[in-house]
Scaffold this motif. Structure first.
Motif, PDB file in Angstrom:
ATOM      1  N   MET A  30       0.818  -1.338   0.100  1.00 37.98           N
ATOM      2  CA  MET A  30      -0.125   0.029   0.061  1.00 37.98           C
ATOM      3  C   MET A  30       0.745   1.003   0.050  1.00 37.98           C
ATOM      4  O   MET A  30       0.502   2.183  -0.466  1.00 37.98           O
ATOM      5  CB  MET A  30      -1.130   0.148   1.054  1.00 37.98           C
ATOM      6  N   LEU A  31       2.101   1.288   0.669  1.00 32.97           N
ATOM      7  CA  LEU A  31       2.775   2.258   0.869  1.00 32.97           C
ATOM      8  C   LEU A  31       3.736   2.706  -0.627  1.00 32.97           C
ATOM      9  O   LEU A  31       4.337   3.661  -0.766  1.00 32.97           O
ATOM     10  CB  LEU A  31       3.787   2.328   2.124  1.00 32.97           C
ATOM     11  N   GLU A  35       3.140   8.108   0.813  1.00 33.67           N
ATOM     12  CA  GLU A  35       2.688   8.268   2.452  1.00 33.67           C
ATOM     13  C   GLU A  35       1.347   8.011   2.495  1.00 33.67           C
ATOM     14  O   GLU A  35       0.541   8.380   1.929  1.00 33.67           O
ATOM     15  CB  GLU A  35       3.310   9.564   2.868  1.00 33.67           C
ATOM     16  N   LEU A  36       1.024   7.249   3.502  1.00 37.55           N
ATOM     17  CA  LEU A  36      -0.582   7.315   3.927  1.00 37.55           C
ATOM     18  C   LEU A  36      -0.562   7.366   5.565  1.00 37.55           C
ATOM     19  O   LEU A  36       0.232   7.202   6.379  1.00 37.55           O
ATOM     20  CB  LEU A  36      -0.824   5.854   3.699  1.00 37.55           C
ATOM     21  N   LYS A  60       9.190  -0.423  11.290  1.00 38.29           N
ATOM     22  CA  LYS A  60       9.871   0.661  11.665  1.00 38.29           C
ATOM     23  C   LYS A  60      10.948   0.147  12.252  1.00 38.29           C
ATOM     24  O   LYS A  60      11.963   0.781  11.960  1.00 38.29           O
ATOM     25  CB  LYS A  60       8.999   1.859  12.500  1.00 38.29           C
ATOM     26  N   ALA A  61      11.032  -0.747  13.274  1.00 36.16           N
ATOM     27  CA  ALA A  61      12.308  -1.199  14.042  1.00 36.16           C
ATOM     28  C   ALA A  61      13.539  -1.741  13.009  1.00 36.16           C
ATOM     29  O   ALA A  61      14.451  -1.502  13.490  1.00 36.16           O
ATOM     30  CB  ALA A  61      11.782  -2.194  14.975  1.00 36.16           C
ATOM     31  N   VAL A  62      12.888  -2.236  11.826  1.00 35.09           N
ATOM     32  CA  VAL A  62      13.911  -2.625  11.114  1.00 35.09           C
ATOM     33  C   VAL A  62      14.460  -1.590   9.991  1.00 35.09           C
ATOM     34  O   VAL A  62      15.232  -1.881   9.188  1.00 35.09           O
ATOM     35  CB  VAL A  62      13.846  -3.880  10.563  1.00 35.09           C
ATOM     36  N   GLY A  63      14.068  -0.481   9.954  1.00 38.25           N
ATOM     37  CA  GLY A  63      14.131   0.754   9.008  1.00 38.25           C
ATOM     38  C   GLY A  63      13.448   0.484   7.763  1.00 38.25           C
ATOM     39  O   GLY A  63      14.109   0.902   6.633  1.00 38.25           O
ATOM     40  N   LEU A  64      12.381  -0.285   7.489  1.00 39.14           N
ATOM     41  CA  LEU A  64      11.653  -0.573   6.181  1.00 39.14           C
ATOM     42  C   LEU A  64      10.713   0.770   6.155  1.00 39.14           C
ATOM     43  O   LEU A  64      10.086   0.895   4.860  1.00 39.14           O
ATOM     44  CB  LEU A  64      11.030  -1.881   6.300  1.00 39.14           C
ATOM     45  N   VAL A  65      10.064   1.195   7.194  1.00 38.55           N
ATOM     46  CA  VAL A  65       9.038   2.403   7.126  1.00 38.55           C
ATOM     47  C   VAL A  65       9.320   3.526   8.145  1.00 38.55           C
ATOM     48  O   VAL A  65      10.220   3.210   9.187  1.00 38.55           O
ATOM     49  CB  VAL A  65       7.592   1.860   7.107  1.00 38.55           C
ATOM     50  N   TYR A  76       2.940   7.381   7.449  1.00 38.28           N
ATOM     51  CA  TYR A  76       3.941   6.548   7.219  1.00 38.28           C
ATOM     52  C   TYR A  76       4.267   6.408   5.596  1.00 38.28           C
ATOM     53  O   TYR A  76       3.422   6.347   4.762  1.00 38.28           O
ATOM     54  CB  TYR A  76       3.367   4.825   7.735  1.00 38.28           C
ATOM     55  N   SER A  77       5.538   6.058   5.570  1.00 39.01           N
ATOM     56  CA  SER A  77       6.032   5.789   4.228  1.00 39.01           C
ATOM     57  C   SER A  77       7.343   4.808   4.034  1.00 39.01           C
ATOM     58  O   SER A  77       7.882   4.638   5.191  1.00 39.01           O
ATOM     59  CB  SER A  77       6.366   7.234   3.766  1.00 39.01           C
ATOM     60  N   ILE A  78       7.497   4.390   3.087  1.00 41.29           N
ATOM     61  CA  ILE A  78       8.677   3.458   2.835  1.00 41.29           C
ATOM     62  C   ILE A  78       9.910   4.037   3.012  1.00 41.29           C
ATOM     63  O   ILE A  78       9.933   5.203   2.312  1.00 41.29           O
ATOM     64  CB  ILE A  78       8.527   2.551   1.544  1.00 41.29           C
ATOM     65  N   ILE A  79      10.723   3.550   3.395  1.00 40.97           N
ATOM     66  CA  ILE A  79      12.401   3.843   3.563  1.00 40.97           C
ATOM     67  C   ILE A  79      13.021   3.197   2.269  1.00 40.97           C
ATOM     68  O   ILE A  79      13.304   1.920   2.442  1.00 40.97           O
ATOM     69  CB  ILE A  79      13.030   3.633   4.698  1.00 40.97           C
ATOM     70  N   PRO A  80      13.089   3.902   1.051  1.00 40.94           N
ATOM     71  CA  PRO A  80      13.861   3.264   0.034  1.00 40.94           C
ATOM     72  C   PRO A  80      15.033   2.516   0.430  1.00 40.94           C
ATOM     73  O   PRO A  80      15.326   1.253  -0.138  1.00 40.94           O
ATOM     74  CB  PRO A  80      14.080   4.130  -1.018  1.00 40.94           C
TER      75      PRO A  80
END
Length: 111
Positions: A30-31, A35-36, A60-65, A76-80
């Protein structure tokens, strides 16, 4: 983290654990469009706030969002770079030559 052809196995396991859940994969899907608001995610999944928060916390804890607050809402948004790291791990795992390393079992060489 991947350094050359060396994997950080603990980090790799955490990333793949975060990706091993259908709900978390659906959140990332979805992301992909941007951002949603958490309220939009909650509506889309028809999920309790606590259940959705847990999945977002894992990602979020692993740095994906990442998240940001705007008033009382979280977006929330994706961390490329997080997904690039997963890609790099898979690329290293798919590289030929890894099976040529000698394995040690209980301190003895297998072959």
């Amino acid at each position: 983290m991947v350094t050359g052809t060396t994997l950080d196995l603990a980090r790799s396991a955490k990333l793949f654990h975060a990706l091993s859940d259908e709900t978390r994969l659906a959140i990332l899907d979805m992301l992909r469009d941007g951002e949603l608001c958490v309220c939009d995610l909650q509506t889309a999944f028809d999920a309790a706030q606590s259940r959705l928060s847990y999945h977002l916390k894992v990602l979020k804890a692993v740095g994906l969002v990442s998240d940001r607050l705007e008033g009382r809402w979280s977006y929330y948004s994706i961390i490329p770079n997080g997904l690039n790291e997963v890609h790099d791990i898979v690329r290293v795992l798919a590289t030929e030559g890894a099976s040529q390393r000698k394995l040690k079992v209980m301190g003895k060489c297998c072959g």
